[in-house]
Design a protein around this motif. Structure first.
Motif, PDB file in Angstrom:
ATOM      1  N   GLY A  52      45.577  29.036  36.390  1.00  0.00           N
ATOM      2  CA  GLY A  52      44.250  29.638  36.497  1.00  0.00           C
ATOM      3  C   GLY A  52      43.226  28.875  35.681  1.00  0.00           C
ATOM      4  O   GLY A  52      42.091  28.656  36.123  1.00  0.00           O
ATOM      5  N   GLN A  58      39.325  35.280  37.956  1.00  0.00           N
ATOM      6  CA  GLN A  58      40.003  35.406  36.667  1.00  0.00           C
ATOM      7  C   GLN A  58      39.800  36.794  36.052  1.00  0.00           C
ATOM      8  O   GLN A  58      40.618  37.242  35.251  1.00  0.00           O
ATOM      9  CB  GLN A  58      39.563  34.316  35.694  1.00  0.00           C
ATOM     10  N   THR A  70      48.065  31.712  42.452  1.00  0.00           N
ATOM     11  CA  THR A  70      46.706  31.375  42.022  1.00  0.00           C
ATOM     12  C   THR A  70      45.819  31.158  43.248  1.00  0.00           C
ATOM     13  O   THR A  70      44.700  31.668  43.322  1.00  0.00           O
ATOM     14  CB  THR A  70      46.714  30.116  41.134  1.00  0.00           C
TER      15      THR A  70
END
Lengths: 561, 195
Positions: free
Chosen positions: A70, A133, B11
């Motif tokens: 990330g 995020q 992700t």
């Protein structure tokens, strides 16, 4: 005063009414009892392809790898935003140190912002970068809490669960549905949500006013629910587009504390003794109310230096918005610093000295007054281990928690985490002063300058993200050091508590006897609160004396800087 | 290796789901269901956008009610590395961030109060807002300006005062927030009723 306390009461009761059922629901989600999105879950986890049970090391490795991936993606998006779509204002890519700081900040659920959103970031960066995020860092923290609860409850087990499954369920069943509902409510209450960058208006007096806009509601919803706190605009939730009314203000505050508070109840259910969860809820609640009373008194009294010119009836209004007033700003300031959220609806830099002290101390205690989603609970459990250890020393018995012996390994790991805040705040802060970089970044003279620096490093290490915003953080030194402080404050707690959970998972709980020290009664709750306050006071009283306390005394004596 | 693969795959998947699908779906929903707030709650006179109902604007003329002091700034047109004061710059929100012991703040508060009259003045009129874009002032802050506005417009004070009182908004749901007056709405009503 009455109207103020009524609003505080409404907030407290709504929070309790929300947290109890949510705690039950989350316990069901993480034990696999909620399945309405099972097909989606299967597709996602099938693509990930690693659903095996994990011991604490594999669980931690998964978390670290996921956060590293990330970080890399976010760093790339921020650095190259000028080559990516949805950049209507043509903003440049971020400098390496600002991209580094921002990427660490959002991956660690801190959401410290060394930049102003509306003057720095493209819509693509805000959405694909930051909003993503906001979800993933929150889900990572929630997964940690779930794994820890399993470890504490297990009987001679080697595994804590599967990180990918826990994290995916946190998003699919809790964060995403919650964010959608909240975003729609925010839209109905006036928040913008558009891909346009801005609209030019001609004001009544004929001047040009550029109104910055963007996809605000979607980001604000998850920034609150996930205790992230990173604002779309520079002034965060003080901006009328980001928090238009007292109703959005209340909903935002509830969204900030809902999941952290619910986690105490989730924990109680997952360890099979709901009294344990309630005890933690009460201990956190006592600290929260105490912080509220102190901050409210300070802001309501106002600034003695302005008494001759500002009517004291309204309290200290510098850096506050009229629609929230003192009460709406104080409730928020307590909430956001207790919960490691970090979004603000008033400028903390302009709080009275004692008001600022409370905000700072909430963070310095380790973000355990409900704290961040998941990690607030696990931070509190570290204090629980220290407290049963201290209680064991006092009565001369081997300390136990949930029937399991707390031994040298667990106590050492818990004690280790006591070093995180002092290193991040005091050591890094001292380094900034010694190198001269602190002095050039603070805005205010006198003791308040020190407060600005200490607040910045407390906020980063506590993964809070709010600021005494007069502090100029966007320099290579501070961006880097604050970035390190954020990493330390995130993984410096997560890794030890996972290790403790791994160790406790392997033990066999003993049945409670007459000699067992109960960890759910008022005696234990009192001891726990005292342990937290003593550790916090021993660590931070000296620096608080030089900063906010010295400033308070100066202001009382009529001295300005 | 399987861990690394899971990290990369998830992700990407979650960036698509939470970073693109979610905000774009909310954008579509907002534009379809709540187009007025979704586009900034714009206030128009005819076809001309004169501002947003949620965002304060800079009023300096005596004939208008003034909003709170604003600490926002803008790039200096003469030198882009410097900034100049630009109150109510809605493209660059900020508060003063001055600390409670700041001499600059104490002096600013004193100067603003003295410009309004003798003795303590409504706190919201002498302190800058958090956002620099606060659309509201307190009822006391509006009433304190009635005499000036009435004189500038050549109207009786009672008429202007009555207009202000009609514009006072109570607490939301009768409970939440503070009583307040939206300055842009008040000035629009003023232009309509007492030109």
């Amino acid at each position: 005063m009455q109207a103020d306390l009524l609003q505080a009461g409404i907030y407290a009761l709504s929070l309790l009414a929300l947290a109890v059922p949510l705690g039950w629901y989350m316990a069901r989600v993480f034990t696999g009892g909620v399945t309405f999105l099972a097909p989606v879950e299967r597709v996602i986890l099938g693509a990930a392809g690693d659903g095996a049970e994990q011991g604490w090391k594999a669980y931690a490795a998964a978390l670290l790898l996921f956060n590293a991936a990330g970080f890399a993606l976010l760093f790339a998006i921020l650095t190259f935003q000028h080559r990516l779509p949805l950049n209507p204002q043509g903003f440049d890519g971020l400098s390496w140190h600002l991209a580094l700081n921002t990427a660490i900040s959002f991956v660690t659920n801190t959401n410290w912002q060394s930049y102003g959103g509306e003057t720095t970031l493209s819509h693509f960066s805000q959405m694909a970068g930051l909003t993503t995020q906001n979800f993933l860092s929150a889900a990572s923290g929630m997964a940690v809490a779930v794994a820890v609860a399993r470890g504490f409850a297990a009987r001679q087990a080697r595994h804590l669960g599967n990180f990918w499954t826990d994290m995916t369920r946190a998003i699919l069943y809790i964060l995403l549905p919650g964010a959608i509902v909240l975003a729609i409510a925010f839209l109905a209450l006036g928040m913008p949500q558009t891909l346009l960058a801005s609209v030019d208006a001609t004001t009544l007096e004929g001047a040009k006013q550029t109104l910055a806009l963007g996809p605000v509601a979607s980001q604000v919803a998850i920034k609150q629910l996930g205790t992230n706190g990173g604002g779309f605009f520079n002034v965060n939730s003080a901006h009328p587009f980001e928090n238009p009314t007292a109703i959005t203000n209340l909903l935002s505050m509830l969204a900030i504390l809902a999941i952290p508070a619910a986690f105490t109840f989730t924990y109680g259910r997952m360890v099979g003794d709901r009294r344990q969860g309630r005890a933690l809820f009460v201990a956190m609640g006592v600290l929260l109310v105490a912080a509220f009373v102190a901050l409210y008194a300070a802001e309501r009294f106002g600034n003695p230096l302005h008494l001759a010119f500002a009517d004291p009836a309204a309290g200290n209004m510098e850096g506050k918005e009229v629609r929230f007033g003192v009460i709406g700003s104080v409730l928020w300031a307590v909430t956001t610093t207790a919960a490691s959220n970090g979004s603000v609806n008033a400028m903390h830099d302009s709080l009275t000295p004692l008001g600022g002290l409370v905000a700072m101390l909430n963070i310095q205690l380790g973000e355990i007054i409900y704290g961040g989603v998941g990690v607030g609970l696990t931070g509190m459990l570290l204090f629980v281990i220290l407290t049963v250890f201290l209680a064991g020393l006092m009565v001369g018995r081997t300390p136990e928690y949930l029937g399991k012996k707390i031994e040298a390994r667990e106590v050492k790991l818990a004690a280790l985490t006591l070093l995180v805040m002092p290193i991040g705040v005091l050591v890094f802060g001292a380094l900034a002063i010694a190198t001269g970089t602190a002095q050039t970044s603070v805005q205010d003279q006198g003791p308040h300058g020190l407060s600005e620096l200490i607040y910045a490093y407390s906020s980063a290490t506590g993964n809070n993200g709010s600021a005494f915003a007069g502090f100029t953080a966007n320099t290579p030194f501070h961006n880097t050091m604050l970035g390190l402080a954020m990493l330390l404050g995130r993984f410096g707690y997560i890794l030890p508590i996972l290790a403790i959970a791994g160790s406790l998972a392997g033990k066999t709980p003993a049945a409670a006897t007459a000699g067992t020290f109960p960890t759910h009664g008022p005696v234990f709750v009192t001891l726990l609160i005292l342990t937290i306050l003593i550790v916090g006071a021993l660590t931070f009283l000296p620096v608080l004396a030089l900063g906010p306390i010295a400033e308070h005394v100066s202001v009382l004596a009529g001295r300005a800087f | 290796m399987s861990q690394l693969r899971a990290a990369l795959v998830l992700t990407v998947l979650f960036t698509l789901l939470t970073g693109l699908a979610y905000p774009l779906a909310i954008t579509g929903l907002g534009q379809a269901m709540f187009p007025h707030p979704a586009n900034g709650s714009l206030v128009k006179r005819g076809e001309v956008v004169i501002g947003s109902a949620l965002i304060g604007q800079n009023f300096t003329a005596d004939r208008y009610f003034h909003g709170r002091p604003s600490a926002t700034s803008a790039a200096d047109p003469a030198d882009a590395t410097k900034t100049i004061d630009a109150p109510y710059n809605a493209a660059n929100s900020t508060g003063s961030n001055l600390g409670p012991s700041s001499k600059a703040l104490a002096e600013a508060v004193a100067a603003r109060a003295q410009a309004l009259g003798e003795g303590p003045q409504p706190a919201d009129l002498v302190t800058s807002s958090a956002s620099g874009l606060d659309p509201h002032i307190s009822p006391a802050g509006a009433l304190a300006q009635v005499a000036r506005v009435a004189q500038a417009r050549g109207k009786p004070e009672a008429e202007i005062r009555a207009l202000v009182e009609r514009q006072i908004e109570g607490r939301d749901l009768g409970l939440l927030g503070e009583p307040r007056v939206n300055v842009l709405a008040l000035n629009l009503a003023l232009d309509a009723a007492a030109p």
